[in-house]
Design an enzyme around this catalytic site. Structure first.
Site, PDB file in Angstrom:
ATOM      1  N   ASP A  14       0.811  -1.218   0.000  1.00 45.21           N
ATOM      2  CA  ASP A  14       0.000   0.000   0.000  1.00 45.21           C
ATOM      3  C   ASP A  14       0.846   1.271   0.000  1.00 45.21           C
ATOM      4  OD1 ASP A  14      -2.429  -1.307  -0.167  1.00 45.21           O
ATOM      5  OD2 ASP A  14      -2.662  -1.456   2.010  1.00 45.21           O
ATOM      6  N   SER A 174      -1.937  -9.335   5.012  1.00 46.63           N
ATOM      7  CA  SER A 174      -1.478  -8.010   5.385  1.00 46.63           C
ATOM      8  C   SER A 174      -0.878  -8.132   6.784  1.00 46.63           C
ATOM      9  CB  SER A 174      -2.651  -7.026   5.380  1.00 46.63           C
ATOM     10  OG  SER A 174      -2.262  -5.833   6.011  1.00 46.63           O
TER      11      SER A 174
HETATM   12  N1  ARG Z   1      -6.889  -5.005  13.701  1.00 44.15           N
HETATM   13  C1  ARG Z   1      -5.699  -4.520  14.309  1.00 44.15           C
HETATM   14  C2  ARG Z   1      -5.857  -3.100  14.764  1.00 44.15           C
HETATM   15  O1  ARG Z   1      -6.720  -2.438  14.284  1.00 44.15           O
HETATM   16  C3  ARG Z   1      -4.506  -4.737  13.436  1.00 44.15           C
HETATM   17  C4  ARG Z   1      -4.372  -3.861  12.254  1.00 44.15           C
HETATM   18  C5  ARG Z   1      -3.214  -4.315  11.466  1.00 44.15           C
HETATM   19  N2  ARG Z   1      -2.924  -3.469  10.364  1.00 44.15           N
HETATM   20  C6  ARG Z   1      -2.476  -3.975   9.203  1.00 44.15           C
HETATM   21  N3  ARG Z   1      -2.189  -3.124   8.277  1.00 44.15           N
HETATM   22  N4  ARG Z   1      -2.351  -5.257   8.996  1.00 44.15           N
HETATM   23  O2  ARG Z   1      -5.158  -2.635  15.616  1.00 44.15           O
END
Ligand code: ARG
Length: 395
Positions: A14, A174
Site C-alpha cells: 500500500d 497483510s
Molecule cells: N486489527 C488490528 C488493529 O486495528 C490490526 C491492524 C493491522 N494493520 C495492518 N495493516 N495489517 O489494531
C-alpha cells in the site's frame, strides 16, 4: 513549486503504491519516512525501494526506545487489552509514528502528511485523529483510500510504474509488526472458520520443550530486569519475545469490532507483551489496595478502547494516564513466570511493598487476625439483608 508531503512508509504494497500515486497522479514531492518501532525489516533496502518508487527523499527514524518508554509502558501499566484479548500491537504504534511524521514534516517544510491506509480499517482513524491532535495545520492525504484498488489492482499498478513489491498475488496477507507483536490478516484468514495456516506464525514457534522459569522484576509498574539482569524495557520485551515465543505462547485468533463498524477476523502473536501483562497484573495482586485495584480494573478496558479508537492524544487519555501512573507507585517487585510448550503461567510473586500479610492470612498458630472482630462485622454487613428478609422477602 511542487507540494511536498511526508508519507508514512512501511515498504509494503500500500505505501509503495502511495509513493508512486502521490508523485505521478498528484505531482507531489514525496518524502518517505519509515519509523522503526521494532518491525524486523531491512531498512536499507526499504529506503532504496522508496526512492525507486519515486520518493525524493527517504528517511528511517529509529524510534524503538521512545516507543517502548513512552507508549508501551503506559499500555503495560494499564494491562491494556482490547476486547479483553488484543494487546493493541498496531493501535499503539500509530500515534508514535505520527509523532515522528509531524517532526519530519516540520523539518522538511512539508505542507501535508500522507498515509497508505485503506478506508476500511482502524489505522486511518489513528493516523488522522493523531495528526489533527498534534499538528492540525497539515493537510492529510490518503491515496490508498481515495483510489480504492483491490490488492491485485495495486500490484498491477505498482508493476506498471516499475515499483517492486515484496508480495505475490497468491500470498495476500497483510502483516503489521512492531516490538509489541505482530498482526496478520487477509487472504485465507478472511473466512473466520479457516484454521490459521502454520506459515503465518513467525514469533511463536515451539523450539523448546523443557519447561523453564524466568523472573521479571518491576519498578513502579515498569519491567527493569530479567533474572536479575538490569535491562532497558525495550531489551526486556525483545528478550521475552524470543524466549516466550520459543515456547509457542502468545497467539491470538479473534473476530474483533473495528472502529469503522466492520467485524474482522484477526490473528496476532505477542509473546512478550502477553507474558508481561500477565506478570504485571499478578504483581498488582499483592501491591494494590483493594479499592484502587477494583477501580483500576474498571478503567483498563476504557483505556484499551481509547487506544484502539485512535484517541491516544486526547484529554481523557491524559487524565487516565495520571490515574494509572499514580496507581503504579508501589507496583515494584518480582514475578516468577513458568514457560512450557504453548503455556505461560505464574509460579510466584514478591514485593517489598506487598500488602499480603502472612500472619493475617494464615490458618496456622501464628495467626494474628482477631476472630471476635469478625462476628460483629458480618452482622452489621448483613443487617440490611436481614431486615429485608424479615419484612419483605416472600410477602
Ligand atoms: N486489527 C488490528 C488493529 O486495528 C490490526 C491492524 C493491522 N494493520 C495492518 N495493516 N495489517 O489494531
Amino acid at each position: 513549486m511542487k507540494k511536498r508531503v511526508v508519507l508514512a512508509y512501511s515498504g509494503g504494497l500500500d505505501t509503495s503504491v502511495a509513493v508512486a500515486y502521490l508523485s505521478h497522479e498528484f505531482d507531489m514531492e514525496v518524502i518517505a519516512v519509515a519509523v522503526d518501532v521494532g518491525q524486523n525489516d531491512d531498512f536499507e533496502s526499504m529506503r532504496q525501494r522508496a526512492i525507486d518508487s519515486g520518493a525524493v527523499e527517504a528517511v528511517v527514524v529509529d524510534y524503538k526506545n521512545e516507543y517502548s518508554d513512552k507508549y508501551l509502558t503506559r499500555a503495560l501499566k494499564s494491562n491494556a487489552l482490547y476486547e479483553n484479548r488484543y494487546p493493541l500491537v498496531s493501535s499503539l504504534s500509530r500515534p508514535a509514528i505520527v509523532k515522528v511524521l509531524v517532526e519530519q514534516a516540520e523539518k522538511f517544510n512539508a505542507t501535508g502528511i500522507a498515509h497508505g491506509c485503506t478506508g476500511k480499517g482502524n489505522d486511518q482513524v489513528r493516523f488522522e485523529v493523531s495528526i489533527r491532535a498534534l499538528a492540525p495545520h497539515f493537510e492529510i492525504y490518503a491515496p490508498t483510500r481515495d483510489w480504492n484498488m483491490t490488492r491485485e489492482e495495486s500490484i498491477d499498478y505498482a508493476q506498471s510504474k516499475g515499483v517492486t513489491v515484496p508480495i505475490t498475488k497468491d500470498k495476500l496477507y497483510s502483516i503489521d509488526e512492531n516490538i509489541w507483536g505482530r498482526a496478520i490478516e487477509c487472504g485465507i484468514l478472511e473466512d473466520p472458520w479457516n484454521r490459521p495456516p502454520d506459515d503465518i506464525w513467525s514469533m511463536t514457534r515451539v523450539t523448546q520443550n523443557e519447561p523453564t522459569e524466568t523472573v521479571i522484576s518491576f519498578e513502579s509498574g515498569v519491567p527493569v530486569a530479567l533474572d536479575d539482569k538490569k535491562m532497558s524495557f525495550l531489551q526486556i520485551i525483545s528478550e521475552l519475545n524470543s524466549l516466550v515465543g520459543s515456547y509457542g505462547f502468545g497467539r491470538i485468533d479473534m473476530v474483533e469490532n473495528r472502529r469503522v463498524g466492520i467485524k474482522s477476523r484477526e490473528t496476532y502473536e505477542a509473546p512478550g507483551a502477553l507474558a508481561l501483562i500477565q506478570a504485571h497484573r499478578d504483581l498488582e495482586g499483592v501491591t494494590l489496595e483493594r479499592n484502587l485495584a477494583h477501580e483500576k480494573i474498571t478503567i483498563e478496558p476504557k483505556i484499551a478502547e481509547l487506544i484502539y479508537d485512535g484517541l491516544w492524544f486526547s484529554p481523557l487519555m491524559e487524565a487516565y494516564g495520571q490515574f494509572i501512573d499514580s496507581s503504579q507507585k508501589y507496583v515494584t517487585g518480582d514475578v516468577r513466570i513458568q514457560l512450557a510448550p504453548y503455556s505461560c503461567s505464574i509460579n510466584g510473586r514478591k514485593s517489598p511493598y506487598s500488602l499480603y500479610d502472612y500472619n493475617l492470612a494464615t490458618y496456622d498458630a501464628t495467626d494474628s487476625f482477631n476472630h471476635s472482630d469478625a462476628e460483629g462485622f458480618v452482622k452489621l454487613w448483613g443487617l440490611g439483608i436481614s431486615t429485608w428478609a424479615q419484612k419483605q422477602k416472600g410477602v
